[in-house]
Design a protein around this motif. Structure first.
Motif, PDB file in Angstrom:
ATOM      1  N   GLU A   1       0.773  -1.203  -0.038  1.00  0.00           N
ATOM      2  CA  GLU A   1      -0.065   0.068  -0.032  1.00  0.00           C
ATOM      3  C   GLU A   1       0.937   1.119   0.103  1.00  0.00           C
ATOM      4  O   GLU A   1       0.529   2.106  -0.630  1.00  0.00           O
ATOM      5  N   ASP A   2       2.054   1.152   0.526  1.00  0.00           N
ATOM      6  CA  ASP A   2       2.609   2.363   0.842  1.00  0.00           C
ATOM      7  C   ASP A   2       3.456   2.702  -0.540  1.00  0.00           C
ATOM      8  O   ASP A   2       3.450   3.966  -0.898  1.00  0.00           O
ATOM      9  N   LYS A   3       3.782   1.701  -1.529  1.00  0.00           N
ATOM     10  CA  LYS A   3       4.309   2.047  -2.866  1.00  0.00           C
ATOM     11  C   LYS A   3       3.291   2.565  -3.685  1.00  0.00           C
ATOM     12  O   LYS A   3       3.503   3.426  -4.433  1.00  0.00           O
ATOM     13  N   LEU A   4       1.769   1.820  -3.528  1.00  0.00           N
ATOM     14  CA  LEU A   4       0.938   2.625  -4.262  1.00  0.00           C
ATOM     15  C   LEU A   4       0.761   3.887  -4.007  1.00  0.00           C
ATOM     16  O   LEU A   4       0.463   4.670  -4.857  1.00  0.00           O
ATOM     17  N   GLN A   5       0.602   4.218  -2.690  1.00  0.00           N
ATOM     18  CA  GLN A   5       0.383   5.568  -2.233  1.00  0.00           C
ATOM     19  C   GLN A   5       1.596   6.731  -2.889  1.00  0.00           C
ATOM     20  O   GLN A   5       1.325   7.696  -3.524  1.00  0.00           O
ATOM     21  N   ARG A   6       2.736   6.025  -2.877  1.00  0.00           N
ATOM     22  CA  ARG A   6       3.897   6.855  -3.423  1.00  0.00           C
ATOM     23  C   ARG A   6       3.567   6.942  -4.835  1.00  0.00           C
ATOM     24  O   ARG A   6       3.773   8.225  -5.791  1.00  0.00           O
ATOM     25  N   ARG A   7       3.078   6.015  -5.624  1.00  0.00           N
ATOM     26  CA  ARG A   7       2.737   6.265  -7.094  1.00  0.00           C
ATOM     27  C   ARG A   7       1.851   7.424  -7.072  1.00  0.00           C
ATOM     28  O   ARG A   7       2.158   8.247  -8.035  1.00  0.00           O
ATOM     29  N   ARG A   8       0.932   7.411  -6.421  1.00  0.00           N
ATOM     30  CA  ARG A   8      -0.151   8.479  -6.546  1.00  0.00           C
ATOM     31  C   ARG A   8       0.343   9.665  -6.292  1.00  0.00           C
ATOM     32  O   ARG A   8       0.266  10.558  -7.026  1.00  0.00           O
ATOM     33  N   GLU A   9       1.319   9.768  -5.277  1.00  0.00           N
ATOM     34  CA  GLU A   9       1.992  11.408  -5.037  1.00  0.00           C
ATOM     35  C   GLU A   9       2.806  11.655  -6.203  1.00  0.00           C
ATOM     36  O   GLU A   9       2.882  12.848  -6.395  1.00  0.00           O
ATOM     37  N   ILE A  10       3.567  10.857  -6.878  1.00  0.00           N
ATOM     38  CA  ILE A  10       4.482  11.066  -7.932  1.00  0.00           C
ATOM     39  C   ILE A  10       3.569  11.496  -9.005  1.00  0.00           C
ATOM     40  O   ILE A  10       4.167  12.636  -9.780  1.00  0.00           O
ATOM     41  N   LEU A  11       2.589  10.781  -9.225  1.00  0.00           N
ATOM     42  CA  LEU A  11       1.450  11.185 -10.429  1.00  0.00           C
ATOM     43  C   LEU A  11       1.111  12.610 -10.273  1.00  0.00           C
ATOM     44  O   LEU A  11       1.240  13.337 -11.073  1.00  0.00           O
ATOM     45  N   GLU A  12       0.659  12.710  -9.073  1.00  0.00           N
ATOM     46  CA  GLU A  12       0.164  14.168  -8.705  1.00  0.00           C
ATOM     47  C   GLU A  12       1.130  15.292  -9.016  1.00  0.00           C
ATOM     48  O   GLU A  12       0.982  16.226  -9.662  1.00  0.00           O
ATOM     49  N   TYR A  13       2.317  14.998  -8.541  1.00  0.00           N
ATOM     50  CA  TYR A  13       3.306  15.853  -8.793  1.00  0.00           C
ATOM     51  C   TYR A  13       3.711  16.313 -10.308  1.00  0.00           C
ATOM     52  O   TYR A  13       3.841  17.297 -10.499  1.00  0.00           O
TER      53      TYR A  13
END
Lengths: 668, 668
Positions: B36-48
């Motif tokens: 889940e943490d990796k998935l969360q980071r993907r979403r943050e990178i995408l947002e950025y």
């Protein structure tokens, strides 16, 4: 033996290859191209094209932008069609295709559909009065036409096309309309920018009823200014995997009115009051479809032949790695893995070319029969040509990629021509009938044949007579050397027949549990396999038969190639041959060794075999496949023409990378 | 269950598909991406990335000229590397790859090799003093470097590189020279225009002796003006099948002098007087190679996953043809043939992704072992990663094309993104070790293992323990439902083992008749097959094992996918399973029916399975694969941006087609 492919200054390795040749290349070329006179005509056409500078490209097209490519293609097609007196216009299969390949390369052009679809449709679908008017305009090139059928949301299933043509008896006009975005005509070649006319297929409505899709001739652009007419939106559909010199287009109608007589009225008519007259014959154009397929199959064979030529020539000049340490790098053609990658592709190219000839001949036979009202052979040949189209286009695409990959890194460069060849050829898997849909059409025919055999009422023509034969219980194979052509055919017939009845039984069982269409869908993967075996059997049989008609001194080498083709098919699907104990493992192992023997026997003749396909460098357009084998200096010369090399430093250096580095340096 | 992939305004068909989903998509995404943490980071990178407009393209790159693409890529890479604080730089496998994929798409760029090859080579090959100097410059981006090894005439066989570095003790310099055209460095990414430094591999000559290929750091261009230095000729090598935003380059030296200390001296050295100091360790860098392979395999999986996503989503919104007459056109995803084309590609993508994770973990395990001087696992894992690289890159390329072809005509348009995905991914068959060469390396390892087994001296690690096992004489298969994972593995082990010993015996026999190298060559096709079975077995085993670790509510659907993957492999090579009566036809027929059952079971979850790979439209860059399914209006909008549509009438109309038609008309 003299060899026209050897010239002073050639790469030594490729010359040595050519000196090893054991057959008469000119005789082989004549056999491949249908006789010495045909070969002679090829050479004359080549000379003409080379002598007319306007038929050439100012620079390799891979360095042009898409707009430049489209312009270049339109310049050449006008020049090419200005000079059609250079070829026998009645021989498109031979001279026409060659003239076009030399001039236009692997890009289609502004008039591709004008000649292949627009004019034939006018000839086939207009009544006499319409024909007089439109055909003369089209042939004189006073108008440029295309054929607009496929829509954004609709391809194979014609009955659901959305473009409408409502008849208005008050003005005696049809109103063409695109009620939705998915109704946009999409894909037609040269529709985007070049054509000013199109045959448009639309749902005909008259007197409140839909009469299904019908063809109409529609003016799209003003004659002088070439601007789109009122109510017409059209344009290019954008870049594609290949054929980017062509402006495939889209087209939307907003209530565009055309005269009643712009409906093509050879078969159906709408009278001035709106009365619809039904066509008398329903299934037409099968014959033409078969002819178009024969051309497609020949074209595919020619692309695969070109790919094989490039890769085999390159493999003879490329040296890499040592088989025996410290004995020097070897020609990569000496690696068994390389031969196994390349020679089956060459074998396929032969198989497909010979099939194309056969389909063309069958087409002529059927056409002759049809003039006497005899439609006997038609379904069989239509099925065969559909199946061939699918199998050939798929194997060709795969084969081209194998050839490309066998050239390592340089195969990835556009200098190799592979990206262009692949992009062009693989389109054949989709256009003129999507392959999987085609295979299912063939399967319907085969299931009918199987049903008749089961009922004992079969009267099968030669191409599928095997379905009704009892055949052997066990393969007659004893050794590769004594494996006769008829044994090979018999083994393939066994597997093809098994697959026909396996699919038939599966289908029957499924039909007991569901409606006929759902049952069909649940068996469709097996049905496609059935069609593929039917086609493979035909290809092997036809190849072997063709070899037996070759001049006697060519037969040995051609027989090696044909056997490689057959053995490769058999060993790649060994499971099918093991079924019911039809073939034993020791037999299969021998045939597998037979593959390697064929590779070994073909090896010394490989370069000469591809030479005998008679590709000029002008046609190959490949730095890797050059006749002279002088690949490396040519690669460097080619690369220097890259637009990125126009300046030593890219003008954008000072915008991004330069400031980045300077800033970093200042901070260190 | 809530489903983040469903949004208002979406295409109805695709929404209905998503509503059918039987599992928790977010949980599946987390499982696929490693938590889940990796998935969360993907979403943050995408947002950025979405929030930083400078990381985007001003228009789709397929409408740009090559020069525009290179400029656009160089603009973005500077911006991307300006903002590396947005990601965890130590996690290139995860965050780095995702950040780069979102920003740079499927084009490489000016600094691809800077980060992947130039910096790692400096880290691995320089001595401490050199490292201090060069690494800081490279990391600060004060210089941009590439890695120049491959030459125009030399690829895989390093020992025959032609570029020379002669040591001159008088000036304490090396003289770099390209004695022939084939010595030109060729292919290195960003060499043509962007880089001002390179690590150059050249044959080292000192005191009259050749010491073999060694790495040197060489300045190529002036720091300020970026002009090539004296004696250096370099440029772009021209357009390719893919990655055309990258300036792959060529480089020729004309007696270019560099200081002695520009030789990278961590292992070998040349002293001021010319004395050569040999390296202490000979085989290095295996570990790094394994890491690079794990990244490549993950990248390939990701490309195949993207292709599957595009094709499956499109197949859910495309309606064509009727299964039951007059009941309306069906989603093409309902055709068994379509499922048979697409679902195995998705299954492969899963298999490859899970293998990439495993290789990464094994790499870390081996690295850990190596710090304790333990090299036990290294050969095994090196062989496995080489074999995986070959099988995965080939199956990926094939799979992407299947996905493309399954989209019919629209798959051929660059709007689909398939041409770009294919061009990018298929390069993996050639770079980082040509596939056929790789497979033969694996085979050498396997033949050694077979030899040890024969001698009774084998001590095989888990990955190839099957070679030494006795195994079953007959398949344990009784029915698809009771076909356990261990039975599947056991069946594949049988075939892999059979093939190992078949090749081994063939090789031994050949060695009795010829020298060892010629014998090897005569068996090389069989040897490659052996390697492929070794890898396939691993992929199936690893996939099934990974599924068994999934959260329990995800296991059923994943198990369907894994079994489809295994059944597809088994039924596609039925012959191998029939050998020695290991499997019977009735068993094989059941497994074939098992394939169709898997397709049927996967069907309702198909769209959600691809959704759970978590591709954003930004990453897919495909009009056909849009999340919202609103494909058709988007295709029209995309096409309107084609450069050919900038004017209603092409300016060249009045040069060619216009005059042609006017003249024809005047004559009629």
């Amino acid at each position: 033996m003299s060899n026209r492919w050897i010239q002073p200054g050639d790469n030594v390795d490729i010359t040595n290859e050519r000196k090893k040749c054991t057959f008469d290349i000119e005789k082989m070329s004549a056999f491949i191209h249908g006789g010495e006179d045909k070969l002679q005509r090829r050479r004359e056409i080549l000379e003409y094209v080379k002598s007319n500078k306007s038929l050439g490209d100012p620079q390799p097209i891979e360095f042009m932008t898409r707009n430049e490519r489209v312009e270049n293609a339109s310049r050449k097609i006008v020049e090419m069609t200005n000079n059609t007196d250079q070829i026998d216009g009645s021989d498109f299969f031979g001279e026409g295709m060659y003239y076009q390949a030399l001039t236009m390369g692997r890009d289609l052009h502004a008039m591709s559909l004008h000649y292949v679809m627009f004019i034939p449709t006018l000839q086939g679908q207009t009544d006499d009065e319409q024909l007089d008017h439109w055909l003369s305009l089209a042939i004189a090139r006073a108008i440029v036409g295309t054929y607009a059928q496929t829509e954004l949301g609709h391809g194979t299933n014609l009955s659901k096309l959305e473009t409408t043509a409502h008849y208005d008896p008050k003005t005696e006009e049809f109103v063409l309309n695109s009620p939705t975005i998915t109704a946009a005509k999409w894909w037609p070649g040269a529709l985007g920018k070049s054509s000013n006319y199109a045959v448009v297929v639309a749902q005909l409505y008259t007197q409140g009823e839909c009469k299904g899709p019908h063809p109409f001739i529609v003016q799209l652009r003003e004659m002088d200014t070439h601007k789109p007419l009122k109510g017409i939106t059209l344009g290019d559909i954008g870049p594609k995997l290949g054929i980017n010199g062509s402006d495939n287009g889209f087209l939307l109608f907003d209530h565009v009115r055309i005269p009643r007589r712009h409906m093509l009225m050879r078969y159906s008519k709408v009278l001035p009051d709106g009365t619809y007259i039904k066509p008398q014959h329903s299934k037409l154009g099968y014959g033409t479809m078969v002819f178009v397929r024969s051309i497609m199959i020949k074209d595919q064979a020619s692309q695969l032949g070109a790919a094989s030529t490039i890769a085999i020539r390159y493999a003879s000049v490329r040296r890499q790695g040592e088989i025996i340490p410290n004995s020097g790098e070897v020609q990569i053609l000496d690696y068994q893995t390389q031969q196994y990658r390349l020679f089956p592709q060459l074998a396929r190219a032969f198989a497909f070319l010979f099939a194309a000839y056969e389909i063309r001949d069958l087409y002529m036979k059927v056409t002759e029969q049809l003039t006497h009202g005899n439609t006997e052979l038609l379904p069989e040949i239509h099925a065969l040509s559909s199946g061939l189209k699918s199998v050939v286009s798929w194997d060709t695409a795969q084969g081209i990629e194998q050839c490309r990959l066998a050239c390592g890194g340089h195969g990835y460069s556009q200098a190799s021509a592979f990206p262009e060849i692949y992009g062009y050829a693989v389109g054949g898997c989709t256009y003129e009938g999507e392959n999987i849909v085609m295979l299912q059409q063939v399967a319907r025919f085969l299931m009918k044949a199987a049903e008749e055999v089961k009922k004992g009422s079969a009267n099968l023509a030669e191409i599928c007579a095997y379905i009704g034969r009892k055949g052997e219980q066990h393969s007659r194979f004893t050794s590769v050397d004594s494996y006769r052509d008829e044994d090979i055919v018999s083994d393939l017939e066994y597997v093809a027949r098994q697959q026909v009845f396996r699919a038939y039984e599966k289908l029957r069982k499924a039909q007991q549990q569901a409606n006929s269409e759902t049952a069909w869908n649940s068996c469709s993967v097996e049905l496609c396999k059935t069609s593929r075996w039917h086609v493979r059997l035909y290809l092997v049989k036809n190849f072997l038969a063709k070899v037996s008609t070759a001049p006697s001194d060519l037969r040995a080498v051609l027989h090696d190639v044909a056997r490689l083709y057959a053995f490769d098919i058999i060993t790649s699907s060994s499971g099918n041959f093991y079924e019911n104990g039809y073939m034993r493992e020791d037999q299969m192992n021998e045939i597998r060794e037979g593959v390697y023997k064929c590779l070994h026997r073909i090896r010394p003749n490989a370069v000469s075999l591809v030479d005998s396909w008679d590709y000029d460098d002008r046609e190959l357009k490949s730095v890797l496949g050059r006749r002279d084998g002088n690949v490396y200096p040519a690669l460097l010369e080619w690369a220097k023409q890259s637009p990125l090399n126009k300046t030593e430093v890219l003008p954008t250096f000072d915008k991004y990378l330069g400031p980045m580095m300077r800033e970093a340096k200042s901070k260190l």
